[in-house]
Scaffold this active site. Structure first.
Site, mmCIF file in Angstrom:
data_model
loop_
_atom_site.group_PDB
_atom_site.id
_atom_site.type_symbol
_atom_site.label_atom_id
_atom_site.label_comp_id
_atom_site.label_asym_id
_atom_site.label_seq_id
_atom_site.Cartn_x
_atom_site.Cartn_y
_atom_site.Cartn_z
ATOM 1 N N GLY A 39 1.266 15.827 -3.883
ATOM 2 C CA GLY A 39 0.190 16.254 -4.783
ATOM 3 C C GLY A 39 -1.063 15.407 -4.600
ATOM 4 O O GLY A 39 -1.150 14.596 -3.674
ATOM 5 N N TYR A 145 5.699 2.158 16.794
ATOM 6 C CA TYR A 145 4.519 2.277 15.918
ATOM 7 C C TYR A 145 3.364 1.426 16.466
ATOM 8 O O TYR A 145 2.227 1.876 16.555
ATOM 9 C CB TYR A 145 4.955 1.823 14.520
ATOM 10 N N ASN A 174 -1.264 -6.859 5.985
ATOM 11 C CA ASN A 174 -0.386 -6.162 5.037
ATOM 12 C C ASN A 174 -1.184 -5.824 3.787
ATOM 13 O O ASN A 174 -1.180 -6.581 2.806
ATOM 14 C CB ASN A 174 0.805 -7.055 4.662
ATOM 15 N N ILE A 189 5.043 -5.622 -1.527
ATOM 16 C CA ILE A 189 4.642 -5.878 -2.920
ATOM 17 C C ILE A 189 4.902 -4.649 -3.790
ATOM 18 O O ILE A 189 5.503 -4.749 -4.874
ATOM 19 C CB ILE A 189 3.166 -6.347 -2.970
ATOM 20 N N ARG A 270 15.740 -7.664 10.181
ATOM 21 C CA ARG A 270 15.594 -6.485 11.062
ATOM 22 C C ARG A 270 14.925 -6.900 12.367
ATOM 23 O O ARG A 270 14.012 -7.734 12.372
ATOM 24 C CB ARG A 270 14.723 -5.432 10.359
#
Ligand code: NAD
Length: 320
Positions: A39, A145, A174, A189, A270
């Protein structure tokens, strides 16, 4: 350039909606292009002042429609995340690189004069040899990415060389702040705050020593518009806070900003997470006079207010 007509691709998202708002505040005409999967809540407050073109980035006719009469394109649309991109690099290449290349060819054909691109300071450099990382550091991304971001940067350079396209690349660290999807996967965050608001445990990948450079979105937008309006020799800038914060320190700052601690569980680190990423922001400071103004604690406080309101309106919607 104050009368320029700007198209914000991905203007319904977190960064794009803030860029649109910042451009409007500087007197630019703004059109937003997005497919608005959740939306138009992020741009509700801008609806009277912007044009909206709903469409799919992968469809040339939708992009052509959005580019009609446009002087400058702000490319803030993306369909993959650093962590997930290695699982399906083909999807990443198609949607972020090939579709961007098609858009750039359309830009040239339609005579658009400038493209601003949201690149990623957190992934294009890979594991840095030294901190903070300046724009001339080696680029060795560890995820698809980052590779596609870098490839788009290179195509912009080539299109400048071949067709005289004016462009600007911002490598964001970030960014965080209001309208970063609290139920999304990106943005420590927003994700941490939403967990706290819902009384859930915060998950940390690794032991909390990973260091990141958190920049408040209002500061990132200010940097973007200053760089956009400046006319110096650089077309590439890092945008960050210039300060490193470990995830452990971030949790402590969240605790003091919102007045409550969080329950934490530590998961295995990771492979796409570089151990530390802090951007050197001296180039953009020197060239444009920009400096970040918002402390991490203040920025978290503002984000917390927004996250609480947003989550309660989402849960009300679920029950009505
Ligand atoms: N948020 C960050 O931490 C960060 C850091 C560096 C760079 N960036 C880059 O900035 C850009 C914006 O990031 P964000 O965090 O605001 O993301 P976001 O997901 O909040 O916004 C992206 C928007 O693009 C739209 N979109 C995606 N694919 C589309 C398609 N095929 N057709 C039409 N619309 C489509 C989405 O609907 C969404 O509104 C991305 O390119 C991202 O890679 C983000």
């Amino acid at each position: 350039m104050s009368q320029a007509k700007c198209l914000v691709l991905g203007g319904g998202g977190f960064l794009g909606s803030h860029i649109a708002e910042g451009l409007l505040a500087q007197g630019y005409d703004v059109r937003i292009f997005d497919r608005f999967p959740r939306g138009k809540a992020n741009i509700h407050h801008l609806m009277q002042d912007v044009e909206i073109t709903e469409g799919e980035f992968g469809r040339v006719e939708d992009v052509e429609r959005a580019l009609q009469g446009i002087d400058c394109v702000f490319h803030y649309l993306g369909s993959s995340l650093p962590q997930g991109s290695n699982a399906d690099p083909y999807f990443d290449i198609k949607t972020n690189l090939v579709d961007t290349l098609t858009m750039l060819q359309t830009v040239i054909r339609m005579g658009v004069s400038k493209v601003v691109f949201a690149s990623s300071g957190g992934t294009v450099y890979g594991i840095p040899k030294r901190l903070p990382i300046d724009e001339d550091a080696a680029t060795d991304p560890m995820c698809s990415y980052g590779i596609t971001k870098l490839a788009v940067e290179k195509y912009l350079q080539v299109f400048h060389h071949l067709y005289g396209l004016d462009y600007l690349v911002l490598r964001y660290a970030n960014p965080y702040g209001e309208r970063q999807n609290p139920e999304g996967q990106q943005g420590a965050i927003a994700v941490f705050l939403s967990r706290v608001a819902m009384g859930e445990t915060v998950e940390i990948w690794g032991d909390g020593s990973v260091v990141r450079d958190f920049v408040y979105v209002g500061d990132a937008v200010d940097a973007t518009i200053r760089a956009f309006e400046h006319s110096g020799r650089y077309r590439l800038f890092n945008v960050g806070s210039g300060k490193g914060t470990s995830l452990g320190e971030l949790l402590a700052t969240i605790g003091s900003a919102i007045g409550s601690g969080c329950e934490v569980v530590y998961r295995e680190g990771r492979p796409t997470d570089v151990p530390a990423s802090v951007l050197d922001i001296s180039r953009i400071g020197r060239e444009t006079g920009w400096a970040p103004k918002t402390s991490l604690e203040d920025g978290i406080g503002r984000t917390w207010e927004w996250v609480r309101t947003e989550l309660s309106s989402r849960s009300l919607k679920k029950f009505t």
